[in-house]
Design an enzyme around this catalytic site. Structure first.
Site, mmCIF file in Angstrom:
data_model
loop_
_atom_site.group_PDB
_atom_site.id
_atom_site.type_symbol
_atom_site.label_atom_id
_atom_site.label_comp_id
_atom_site.label_asym_id
_atom_site.label_seq_id
_atom_site.Cartn_x
_atom_site.Cartn_y
_atom_site.Cartn_z
ATOM 1 N N CYS A 51 0.818 -1.212 0.000
ATOM 2 C CA CYS A 51 0.000 0.000 0.000
ATOM 3 C C CYS A 51 0.852 1.262 0.000
ATOM 4 O O CYS A 51 0.396 2.319 -0.443
ATOM 5 C CB CYS A 51 -0.953 0.007 1.194
ATOM 6 S SG CYS A 51 -0.123 -0.118 2.796
ATOM 7 N N GLU A 192 -3.994 -9.679 7.118
ATOM 8 C CA GLU A 192 -3.195 -9.356 8.303
ATOM 9 C C GLU A 192 -3.540 -7.982 8.864
ATOM 10 O O GLU A 192 -3.637 -7.804 10.082
ATOM 11 C CB GLU A 192 -1.705 -9.409 7.943
ATOM 12 C CG GLU A 192 -0.787 -9.186 9.129
ATOM 13 C CD GLU A 192 0.686 -9.271 8.762
ATOM 14 O OE1 GLU A 192 1.511 -9.223 9.686
ATOM 15 O OE2 GLU A 192 0.999 -9.371 7.561
#
Length: 442
Positions: A51, A192
């Site tokens: 990201c 996660e």
């Protein structure tokens, strides 16, 4: 080594979330296959896409490697190289090694010390290995990066007070809502980051957690872990009305929540405020959602303020970690340099072994039949002589090669001295034997 290590990338410092979204490589297959055609100028590649960064490690020949990588990268996203170049950094040689070690150790992360990046790098490496996109140099480099990251975590406290992106997201929610016990949260995605967010939400006293995931079984597993409720993904637009806080972290290529969807949700909520945190790249939530009344949308770049407050606590530890990175980068540079020396050492040993085997064959011919034990004893003796005779020259060569800038000069002298670039052992290699035989015959 004729080839050079390059690292080409962009990250949260050089590119906004909009730009990172445009050039994210959620599926690296096309790029890896495009960058590594057999026999071309790039022999190895590993692609890391998260990201907060996209970084491409490549081993190749010539100054055109970065441009080649950028062309493939831009084309994979339907863009031009000129659109990508303003946001990109290029590291070469030891600078590339140093940068990768810093990334693996989470020293270059938005959240210094966060553990996710190491797992993401390992995953990127596994995928590259699975596509046969790595060889000696990147295999060694990536494994070294993993060990450096472990050493940083073991020898420093850089991770002891680290916040994750998920933690920062929940902290931001607490600033907006204050007391969390009367609110309900929905996690979209069950990876996660969602699991970390659920942990922090629970610790903050949230009333209830819902989990929506494309794979219902995984969403159900996460929901049970935190005593929450799993939501069918197809029911997302309906169940959103129940959530006050929505944290989204899927790997979708396109937004999964659009402004038109939220308009209907707000009506059913009677315009009670909704708080969205989008920590996915590409983004899960259409930015136009933020234009709606009673909706507050934050993306990953908006979390920087929360992260900055945590930075001061880790500056001293980060300095220790950078010293480790610098030391290990220097060690790797020595290994990389030694690749230039290795062919000469191999050729020197082969030459000695070839001469020894020739002499053994001549000696056995003169001796006539010998038993296996004698033959093996002679062979072992020759191997020992070859090793001992070459030990000092090789040790000297390695030491001088490491210590002096003109290391390549010693390679050239050695190759010429021992005639290593000639395919055959020269005739005069047996001159001592001939002179000895003549004296024996006299």
């Amino acid at each position: 080594m004729d080839q050079e290590i390059y690292l080409i990338g962009l990250n949260h410092r050089t590119a906004s979330v909009e730009v990172r979204e445009r050039f994210a490589l959620t599926d690296c297959t096309v790029l890896e296959q495009g960058v590594v055609p057999t026999g071309d100028d790039i022999s190895e590649v590993v692609i890391l896409s998260t990201c907060n960064r996209v970084e491409i490690m490549a081993v190749g020949n010539g100054p055109g490697v970065p441009a080649r990588v950028l062309d493939c990268w831009a084309a994979a996203r339907g863009q031009k190289r000129s659109d990508l170049e303003p946001f990109v950094y290029v590291h070469k040689g030891i600078d590339a090694v140093r940068h990768l070690f810093s990334v693996a150790s989470s020293l270059d992360s938005m959240v210094v010390g966060e553990p996710q990046i190491l797992g993401q790098l390992k995953d990127a490496y596994r995928k590259a290995v699975g596509r046969n996109a790595t060889r000696v140099v990147l295999n060694r480099l990536l494994h070294k990066a993993f060990s450096v990251a472990k050493r940083v975590r073991t020898e420093t406290g850089v991770a002891s007070s680290a916040v994750s992106i998920s933690y920062a997201a929940v902290e931001l929610a607490k600033r907006i809502f204050g007391e969390m016990s009367q609110y309900k949260a929905m996690l979209i995605g069950a990876g996660e980051m969602a699991e970390l967010a659920a942990t922090h939400l629970l610790n903050s006293g949230i009333r209830e957690i819902m989990v929506a995931n494309r794979t219902f079984e995984r969403g159900l597993q996460l929901a049970r872990q935190f005593k929450g409720e799993a939501v069918l993904f197809q029911d997302l637009s309906v169940r959103l009305a129940e959530a006050d806080i929505i944290i989204s972290s899927t790997g979708a290529h396109e937004p999964i929540i659009r402004a038109r969807d939220i308009k209907d949700v707000l009506k059913r909520r009677k315009n009670r405020p909704m708080f969205f945190i989008d920590i996915a790249v590409p983004r899960d939530i259409d930015p136009d959602v933020n234009n709606l009344d009673n909706v507050y949308l934050y993306d990953i770049d908006d979390l920087k303020e929360v992260v900055e407050e945590n930075m001061a606590q880790r500056r001293d530890e980060a300095a220790k970690a950078r010293s480790i990175v610098e030391e290990e980068a220097g060690n790797f540079a020595k290994w990389l340099k030694s690749l230039d020396l290795q062919p000469t050492i191999v050729d020197l040993l082969r030459r000695s072994e070839r001469i020894a085997q020739d002499e053994l064959a001549r000696t056995l011919k003169r001796l006539g039949p010998v038993d296996d034990a004698t033959r093996e004893a002679l062979q072992a003796m020759l191997c020992a002589i070859v090793k001992k005779v070459n030990h000092e020259p090789i040790t000297f060569l390695k030491r001088r090669f490491d210590e002096e800038e003109a290391g390549t000069r010693y390679i050239d002298i050695t190759r010429r001295m021992f005639n290593l670039d000639c395919d055959d052992v020269p005739d005069d290699a047996h001159s001592d034997r001939k002179h000895t035989q003549q004296r024996d015959d006299a």
